[in-house]
Design an enzyme around this catalytic site. Structure first.
Site, short mmCIF file in Angstrom:
data_model
loop_
_atom_site.label_atom_id
_atom_site.label_comp_id
_atom_site.label_asym_id
_atom_site.label_seq_id
_atom_site.Cartn_x
_atom_site.Cartn_y
_atom_site.Cartn_z
N ASP A 67 1.91 -3.02 -18.75
CA ASP A 67 2.34 -4.28 -18.14
C ASP A 67 2.09 -5.47 -19.06
O ASP A 67 1.45 -5.34 -20.11
CB ASP A 67 1.62 -4.50 -16.79
CG ASP A 67 0.11 -4.30 -16.89
OD1 ASP A 67 -0.42 -4.27 -18.01
OD2 ASP A 67 -0.54 -4.18 -15.83
N ASN A 136 -8.31 -3.93 -5.62
CA ASN A 136 -7.43 -3.71 -4.47
C ASN A 136 -6.60 -2.44 -4.62
O ASN A 136 -5.67 -2.21 -3.86
CB ASN A 136 -6.51 -4.93 -4.28
CG ASN A 136 -5.59 -5.16 -5.47
OD1 ASN A 136 -5.60 -4.41 -6.43
ND2 ASN A 136 -4.78 -6.20 -5.41
N HIS A 138 -4.71 -1.64 -7.21
CA HIS A 138 -3.46 -1.71 -7.99
C HIS A 138 -3.57 -0.87 -9.26
O HIS A 138 -4.65 -0.66 -9.79
CB HIS A 138 -3.04 -3.17 -8.29
CG HIS A 138 -3.85 -3.87 -9.32
ND1 HIS A 138 -3.84 -5.24 -9.48
CD2 HIS A 138 -4.71 -3.42 -10.28
CE1 HIS A 138 -4.62 -5.58 -10.48
NE2 HIS A 138 -5.16 -4.50 -10.98
N GLU A 143 0.96 -4.00 -6.99
CA GLU A 143 -0.01 -4.51 -6.02
C GLU A 143 0.23 -3.88 -4.64
O GLU A 143 1.35 -3.47 -4.33
CB GLU A 143 0.16 -6.04 -5.90
CG GLU A 143 -0.03 -6.80 -7.21
CD GLU A 143 -1.49 -7.02 -7.57
OE1 GLU A 143 -2.38 -6.32 -7.02
OE2 GLU A 143 -1.76 -7.89 -8.42
#
Ligand code: PGA
Length: 241
Positions: A67, A136, A138, A143
Site C-alpha cells: 500500500d 483494528n 486491517h 479497513e
C-alpha cells in the site's frame, strides 16, 4: 494457519527474516510482497545484514508493496516508497526498477491500481507476502467495513488508523486520509503469507485472527481462507499480557 509464538520482537524479526531468506535462497528470482509500519523494520535490518554477509542475493528478486498513502510524493519521508528505500532497498543489492510501490501521486488512481495488478500477474504472482496487522485488524489499508474491495484500489483511512499512524507525523492533520492498497483478493492470491504482530495493543486483533470467525469487521480474518499462512507474534500479542 500456523502460529509461531516468539519471546519478543527481536525473535519475531529473526524468524521472519529466516523465512524470507529461505524463500530467496530456494528461488533466487522470488517475487516478494512487502509491508511497511514499525513491525517489519527489524526483519528488514536482518535481511540487509544477511545480504551484506553474502547469505542472500536480491539481484533477481522482484517486490510489490502492499500500500501507499494518497496523495503523497515518493520523496516525502512519510511515504511508503521512502520508507522502503530507507529501511531496505538502499541497503541491499536489489535492482530498484524491480521494486514496485503504488504511486501516491498518480492522477488516474483506477489506472494505477489496474496496472499494479497486471504487473503482479506479469511477474508470475507473489511467492511470499509479508503482512503487519492493525489494532483494528486491517491488513494493508483494508479497513473493517461491511464490504471489502477485492482488488487494488483507492480507499479512505479509518479514524483509528489515522490516530495510530499520527505518531510518525508532526501533527495528526498531516496524516493523509486516503491510500492505495492491494485488496483482499490480491492478498489471498499470494502463495504464502507471513503476518507479524508485536505488543499488547495487537492482542485483540491477533486473538480474532487466530480464534475468531471470518468477518469483514476484522479483515485479517479473511486470511483463514488462505491455505498457507504463518502468524508470527510475540507473547504479548498472543496473550495480551
Ligand atoms: P505497525 O502497523 O507495524 O506500525 O504496527 C501495522 C499495520 O497497521 O498494518
Amino acid at each position: 494457519m500456523r502460529v509461531i509464538v516468539c519471546k519478543n520482537y527481536d525473535e519475531i524479526s529473526k524468524t521472519a527474516a529466516d523465512i524470507i531468506a529461505s524463500q530467496v535462497i530456494l528461488k533466487p528470482d522470488s517475487v516478494l510482497g512487502l509491508a511497511t509500519g514499525s513491525t517489519p523494520v527489524g526483519t528488514y535490518k536482518l535481511l540487509a545484514e544477511k545480504n551484506k554477509a553474502g547469505v542472500i542475493d536480491f539481484k533477481d528478486v522482484t517486490t510489490f508493496n502492499l500500500d501507499e498513502y494518497y496523495p503523497i510524493s515518493p520523496e516525502n519521508d512519510q511515504s511508503y516508497r521512502y520508507f522502503m528505500n530507507d529501511n531496505l532497498f538502499n541497503h541491499i543489492n536489489i535492482d530498484i526498477t524491480r521494486t514496485h510501490v503504488l504511486n501516491g501521486m498518480a492522477e488516474d488512481t483506477d489506472k494505477e491500481c489496474d496496472e499494479f495488478e497486471k504487473m503482479i500477474e506479469a511477474a508470475g504472482g507473489i511467492d511470499l507476502q509479508v503482512l503487519g496487522i492493525g489494532q483494528n485488524g486491517h491488513i494493508g489499508f483494508n479497513e473493517p467495513d461491511e464490504e471489502l474491495v477485492a482488488k487494488t484500489h483507492l480507499t479512505g483511512l479509518t479514524e483509528n488508523t489515522i490516530q495510530a499512524n499520527s505518531r510518525f507525523f508532526e501533527k495528526i492533520e498531516d496524516v493523509p486520509t486516503q491510500s492505495l492498497t492491494m485488496g483482499i483478493a490480491t492478498i489471498l492470491a499470494t502463495r504464502k503469507i507471513i503476518i507479524l504482530a508485536s505488543g499488547k495493543n495487537k492482542h485483540e486483533a491477533v486473538d480474532k485472527l487466530i480464534n475468531g470467525g471470518i468477518t469483514t469487521s476484522n479483515p485479517a480474518t479473511m486470511l483463514k481462507l488462505h491455505p498457507d499462512v504463518i502468524v508470527i507474534c510475540d507473547e504479548e500479542a498472543y496473550t495480551g499480557k
